[in-house]
Design a protein around this motif. Structure first.
Motif, PDB file in Angstrom:
ATOM      1  N   ARG A  92      40.660  38.011  46.830  1.00 27.99           N
ATOM      2  CA  ARG A  92      39.881  39.272  47.171  1.00 27.99           C
ATOM      3  C   ARG A  92      40.378  38.816  49.202  1.00 27.99           C
ATOM      4  O   ARG A  92      40.840  40.136  50.175  1.00 27.99           O
ATOM      5  CB  ARG A  92      38.542  39.770  47.187  1.00 27.99           C
ATOM      6  CG  ARG A  92      38.733  40.353  46.113  1.00 27.99           C
ATOM      7  CD  ARG A  92      37.307  40.793  46.056  1.00 27.99           C
ATOM      8  NE  ARG A  92      36.734  41.185  44.992  1.00 27.99           N
ATOM      9  CZ  ARG A  92      35.917  41.303  43.910  1.00 27.99           C
ATOM     10  NH1 ARG A  92      35.354  39.531  44.695  1.00 27.99           N
ATOM     11  NH2 ARG A  92      35.434  41.761  42.898  1.00 27.99           N
ATOM     12  N   LEU A 111      48.102  48.032  43.283  1.00 29.71           N
ATOM     13  CA  LEU A 111      47.456  47.443  42.790  1.00 29.71           C
ATOM     14  C   LEU A 111      47.388  46.571  40.844  1.00 29.71           C
ATOM     15  O   LEU A 111      46.559  48.036  40.360  1.00 29.71           O
ATOM     16  CB  LEU A 111      46.172  47.190  43.376  1.00 29.71           C
ATOM     17  CG  LEU A 111      45.124  46.648  42.232  1.00 29.71           C
ATOM     18  CD1 LEU A 111      44.874  44.615  42.825  1.00 29.71           C
ATOM     19  CD2 LEU A 111      43.385  46.423  43.064  1.00 29.71           C
ATOM     20  N   LEU A 135      40.293  46.796  44.182  1.00 28.87           N
ATOM     21  CA  LEU A 135      39.917  45.492  43.946  1.00 28.87           C
ATOM     22  C   LEU A 135      38.488  45.076  44.046  1.00 28.87           C
ATOM     23  O   LEU A 135      38.123  44.259  43.342  1.00 28.87           O
ATOM     24  CB  LEU A 135      40.193  44.892  45.427  1.00 28.87           C
ATOM     25  CG  LEU A 135      40.407  43.760  45.886  1.00 28.87           C
ATOM     26  CD1 LEU A 135      41.377  42.371  44.988  1.00 28.87           C
ATOM     27  CD2 LEU A 135      40.992  42.855  47.823  1.00 28.87           C
TER      28      LEU A 135
END
Length: 180
Positions: A92, A111, A135
């Motif tokens: 991350r 993503l 995320l």
């Protein structure tokens, strides 16, 4: 060690010859970022001044080398080996670093996550907040089909309008289950 230049040889009159050099043109490269670290685009020759020993020098040639926006697919490994908070946190953090360099006015990101399967978590967007939200939802479990995921993600970039396209892979390990 470093080599020192050889001394100039003496001429037949016993004097050391003198050589003079001059520089007619100096190349200067510059990267301009705003206070948040984002690239500043669309600058022209008039936006710059070059000084040498306090004297302004003319800018003879000016070229911007930024060819425009980028389409970036972030491919995040969510296989079992990424299960720990240290691995997920590091991944991350890497994505956050990438997001800090993106220009929302022109660049686009998507993503994807992968383990044995590839999933599009967030479609192409210019909104970093959407990528961050996607995320935060990722959890790690499963085998690693790294090569398959890279190939399929790269294929999705083929339809993007930007001539600058890249896949960034966030992973900790090796492939364990790809067909490719």
């Amino acid at each position: 060690g470093s080599a020192s230049p050889a001394p100039a040889s003496r001429t037949s009159t016993g004097q050391t010859p003198l050589f003079k050099t001059s520089v007619d043109l100096v190349s200067v490269s510059a990267r301009v970022r705003d206070s948040r670290g984002r690239p500043v685009r669309n600058l022209s020759r008039g936006d710059f001044q070059v000084f040498e020993r306090g004297r302004e020098r003319p800018i003879v040639d000016f070229r911007a080398s930024d060819p425009g926006p980028v389409s970036l697919a972030i491919l995040f490994d969510v296989s079992g080996s990424m299960r720990g908070e240290a691995q997920m946190g590091a991944g991350r953090g890497a994505v956050e670093s990438i997001l800090s360099w993106i220009e929302p006015a022109g660049d686009e990101l998507a993503l994807f996550s992968f383990d044995k399967d590839l999933r599009e978590e967030v479609g192409f967007t210019s909104d970093p907040a959407r990528i961050r939200a996607g995320l935060s939802q990722l959890t790690a479990l499963g085998q690693t089909s790294l090569y398959d995921a890279i190939a399929r993600t790269a294929a999705t970039l083929g339809d993007r309008p930007s001539p600058r396209r890249a896949v960034v892979v966030i992973t900790d390990g090796v492939d364990t289950s790809s067909m490719l």
